[in-house]
Design a protein around this motif. Structure first.
Motif, mmCIF file in Angstrom:
data_model
loop_
_atom_site.group_PDB
_atom_site.id
_atom_site.type_symbol
_atom_site.label_atom_id
_atom_site.label_comp_id
_atom_site.label_asym_id
_atom_site.label_seq_id
_atom_site.Cartn_x
_atom_site.Cartn_y
_atom_site.Cartn_z
ATOM 1 N N GLY A 19 0.814 -1.096 0.081
ATOM 2 C CA GLY A 19 -0.080 -0.127 -0.001
ATOM 3 C C GLY A 19 0.761 1.374 -0.038
ATOM 4 O O GLY A 19 2.038 1.124 0.065
ATOM 5 N N HIS A 20 0.118 2.453 -0.025
ATOM 6 C CA HIS A 20 0.979 3.789 0.088
ATOM 7 C C HIS A 20 1.992 3.919 1.014
ATOM 8 O O HIS A 20 1.521 3.621 2.185
ATOM 9 C CB HIS A 20 -0.304 4.873 -0.166
ATOM 10 N N VAL A 21 3.159 4.361 0.732
ATOM 11 C CA VAL A 21 4.009 5.079 1.594
ATOM 12 C C VAL A 21 4.499 6.332 1.193
ATOM 13 O O VAL A 21 4.205 6.772 0.252
ATOM 14 C CB VAL A 21 5.335 3.921 1.524
ATOM 15 N N ASP A 22 4.928 6.896 2.013
ATOM 16 C CA ASP A 22 5.676 8.308 1.939
ATOM 17 C C ASP A 22 7.158 8.187 2.001
ATOM 18 O O ASP A 22 7.885 8.091 3.148
ATOM 19 C CB ASP A 22 5.142 9.547 3.046
ATOM 20 N N TYR A 23 7.710 8.167 0.735
ATOM 21 C CA TYR A 23 9.112 8.077 0.626
ATOM 22 C C TYR A 23 9.788 9.368 1.008
ATOM 23 O O TYR A 23 11.103 9.701 1.001
ATOM 24 C CB TYR A 23 9.478 7.914 -0.826
ATOM 25 N N PHE A 24 9.174 10.461 1.309
ATOM 26 C CA PHE A 24 9.783 11.690 1.923
ATOM 27 C C PHE A 24 9.602 11.926 3.496
ATOM 28 O O PHE A 24 9.459 13.076 3.996
ATOM 29 C CB PHE A 24 9.221 13.071 1.087
ATOM 30 N N ARG A 110 9.186 16.448 -7.219
ATOM 31 C CA ARG A 110 8.876 14.995 -6.995
ATOM 32 C C ARG A 110 8.374 14.717 -8.431
ATOM 33 O O ARG A 110 8.767 13.515 -8.912
ATOM 34 C CB ARG A 110 7.697 14.779 -6.237
ATOM 35 N N ALA A 111 7.789 15.575 -9.209
ATOM 36 C CA ALA A 111 7.378 14.932 -10.601
ATOM 37 C C ALA A 111 8.636 14.664 -11.445
ATOM 38 O O ALA A 111 8.663 13.773 -12.251
ATOM 39 C CB ALA A 111 6.537 16.312 -11.083
ATOM 40 N N GLU A 112 9.732 15.426 -11.226
ATOM 41 C CA GLU A 112 10.807 15.278 -12.167
ATOM 42 C C GLU A 112 11.664 13.978 -11.794
ATOM 43 O O GLU A 112 11.986 13.170 -12.656
ATOM 44 C CB GLU A 112 11.931 16.348 -12.211
ATOM 45 N N LEU A 113 11.541 13.636 -10.320
ATOM 46 C CA LEU A 113 11.897 12.528 -9.711
ATOM 47 C C LEU A 113 11.206 11.017 -10.551
ATOM 48 O O LEU A 113 11.805 10.155 -10.858
ATOM 49 C CB LEU A 113 12.276 12.398 -8.541
ATOM 50 N N ALA A 114 9.999 11.324 -10.448
ATOM 51 C CA ALA A 114 9.128 10.300 -11.085
ATOM 52 C C ALA A 114 9.523 10.186 -12.727
ATOM 53 O O ALA A 114 9.490 8.916 -13.014
ATOM 54 C CB ALA A 114 7.629 10.578 -10.911
ATOM 55 N N ALA A 115 9.706 11.126 -13.385
ATOM 56 C CA ALA A 115 10.039 11.196 -14.716
ATOM 57 C C ALA A 115 11.170 10.382 -14.966
ATOM 58 O O ALA A 115 11.576 9.617 -15.855
ATOM 59 C CB ALA A 115 10.125 12.504 -15.425
ATOM 60 N N ILE A 163 1.509 -13.135 -2.177
ATOM 61 C CA ILE A 163 2.852 -12.592 -2.064
ATOM 62 C C ILE A 163 2.665 -11.096 -2.028
ATOM 63 O O ILE A 163 1.935 -10.628 -3.066
ATOM 64 C CB ILE A 163 3.623 -13.072 -3.212
ATOM 65 N N ALA A 164 3.293 -10.181 -1.087
ATOM 66 C CA ALA A 164 3.007 -9.031 -1.149
ATOM 67 C C ALA A 164 4.496 -8.383 -1.484
ATOM 68 O O ALA A 164 5.461 -8.683 -0.689
ATOM 69 C CB ALA A 164 2.623 -8.313 0.239
ATOM 70 N N ALA A 165 4.680 -7.647 -2.536
ATOM 71 C CA ALA A 165 5.889 -7.305 -2.904
ATOM 72 C C ALA A 165 5.917 -5.997 -3.174
ATOM 73 O O ALA A 165 5.247 -4.974 -2.766
ATOM 74 C CB ALA A 165 6.419 -8.224 -3.883
ATOM 75 N N HIS A 166 6.534 -5.588 -4.337
ATOM 76 C CA HIS A 166 6.992 -3.916 -4.682
ATOM 77 C C HIS A 166 6.545 -3.871 -6.201
ATOM 78 O O HIS A 166 6.539 -4.872 -7.062
ATOM 79 C CB HIS A 166 8.501 -3.947 -4.728
ATOM 80 N N GLU A 167 6.695 -2.531 -6.465
ATOM 81 C CA GLU A 167 6.400 -1.887 -7.788
ATOM 82 C C GLU A 167 7.308 -2.746 -8.817
ATOM 83 O O GLU A 167 6.969 -3.338 -9.810
ATOM 84 C CB GLU A 167 6.565 -0.506 -7.575
ATOM 85 N N GLY A 168 8.650 -2.290 -8.577
ATOM 86 C CA GLY A 168 9.772 -2.905 -9.641
ATOM 87 C C GLY A 168 9.593 -4.319 -9.681
ATOM 88 O O GLY A 168 9.713 -4.987 -10.882
ATOM 89 N N GLU A 245 4.396 8.365 -10.858
ATOM 90 C CA GLU A 245 3.943 9.665 -10.411
ATOM 91 C C GLU A 245 2.955 9.822 -9.216
ATOM 92 O O GLU A 245 3.344 10.589 -8.367
ATOM 93 C CB GLU A 245 2.907 10.257 -11.527
ATOM 94 N N SER A 246 2.309 8.734 -8.933
ATOM 95 C CA SER A 246 1.729 8.562 -7.439
ATOM 96 C C SER A 246 2.593 8.426 -6.553
ATOM 97 O O SER A 246 2.125 9.000 -5.267
ATOM 98 C CB SER A 246 0.538 7.463 -7.685
ATOM 99 N N ILE A 247 3.594 7.538 -6.647
ATOM 100 C CA ILE A 247 4.367 7.202 -5.573
ATOM 101 C C ILE A 247 5.040 8.547 -4.869
ATOM 102 O O ILE A 247 4.992 9.135 -3.794
ATOM 103 C CB ILE A 247 5.618 6.460 -5.806
ATOM 104 N N PHE A 248 5.051 9.603 -5.787
ATOM 105 C CA PHE A 248 5.913 11.154 -5.543
ATOM 106 C C PHE A 248 4.985 12.038 -5.395
ATOM 107 O O PHE A 248 5.173 13.530 -5.311
ATOM 108 C CB PHE A 248 7.029 11.254 -6.132
ATOM 109 N N ALA A 249 3.694 11.882 -5.469
ATOM 110 C CA ALA A 249 2.645 12.989 -5.496
ATOM 111 C C ALA A 249 2.736 13.626 -4.068
ATOM 112 O O ALA A 249 2.671 13.009 -3.193
ATOM 113 C CB ALA A 249 1.295 12.421 -5.820
ATOM 114 N N GLU A 250 2.334 14.820 -3.954
ATOM 115 C CA GLU A 250 2.525 15.796 -2.968
ATOM 116 C C GLU A 250 1.250 15.152 -1.943
ATOM 117 O O GLU A 250 1.244 15.117 -0.752
ATOM 118 C CB GLU A 250 2.258 17.143 -3.068
#
Length: 253
Positions: A19-24, A110-115, A163-168, A245-250
């Motif tokens: 689920g959603h996490v805040d990487y910042f 954050r948008a530039e990092l997502a790109a 199995i619960a894993a990750h995006e990549g 994009e959603s990962i790094f959205a404000e």
């Protein structure tokens, strides 16, 4: 039983993203940028709970996560509606931890990092391609993830697993399954998959039968039954950003 009811040699994996996490968030800042410590946000908890309700009628023989807090919490919440006497123990499979990222370099938003991250995924099939500069080689991440999936499928005594894993990592597994379980071709498909927070993918595996008709350890084919299903918003209304994009959205919604 080691095969899905009504089949002769088929197993199923329900492959989730956490689920959603805040990487910042403050946890990562306190850990010097180590993303392994990041927990689910309240939104991520709600997303995992929704997945649990959607999966509540399914009886899992096995359940696993990559071992970091966000996947462990996701798996635990997804399994919470299961009857206690039928709930499988949660296994930890470190080989399914997220692709190790390198240095992102400078970015203004954050948008530039997502790109930037999107670019690295799009180039994953190139020789020696890494997740950002100095990060893990995509092919190495693919090999460790598929080694674990093949190991699990070779083990007897189960037919349905969570199995619960990750995006990549999930995108690598889906790319492998979509290209006939070919490691040589898997990375070409990675860019085509999305993995929204707490999404569910369903992959069936037909196992090569042994001489006595029982399923063997070899994979005959993979069948992708569903991809990126989000029970908290089945039809993706308002989910107009890519998963990165959603990962790094404000202010994710």
């Amino acid at each position: 039983m080691t095969v899905l009811p009504g089949t002769t040699g088929r197993r199923r994996i329900y492959l989730m993203r956490h689920g959603h996490v805040d990487y910042f968030g403050k946890e990562i800042a306190a850990a010097g940028g180590d993303t392994k410590v990041v927990p689910l946000t309240p939104l991520g908890q709600e997303q995992a709970d929704a997945a649990g309700q959607a999966l509540s009628h399914i009886r899992f023989d096995r359940a696993a996560c990559s071992g970091v807090p966000r996947t462990q919490q996701t798996a635990e919440r997804a399994l919470a509606p299961q009857p206690d006497d039928m709930k499988p123990l949660l296994e930890v499979i470190p080989g399914l931890v997220e692709i190790h990222g390198g240095r992102p370099g400078t970015f203004r938003s954050r948008a530039e990092l997502a790109a930037k991250m999107t670019y690295y995924f799009e180039a994953a099939a190139e020789d020696g391609a890494t997740m950002m500069e100095g990060g893990e080689v995509f092919r190495d991440a693919l090999d460790r993830a598929i080694d674990e999936i093949e190991r699990l499928l070779a083990e007897s005594g189960w037919h349905t697993m969570l199995i619960a894993a990750h995006e990549g990592i999930n995108r690598l597994i889906l790319g492998w399954a979509a290209t006939g379980c070919s490691r040589a071709s898997a990375l070409t498909a990675v860019r085509s998959f999305e993995q929204d927070p707490a999404c569910i993918n369903v992959i069936d595996f037909d196992m090569v039968p042994m001489e006595d008709g029982t399923p063997g350890s070899g994979i005959e084919r993979a069948i992708i039954k569903s991809v990126n299903v989000t029970p908290y918003n089945y039809f993706k209304h308002g989910m107009n950003m890519t998963s990165l994009e959603s990962i790094f959205a404000e202010n994710p919604s």
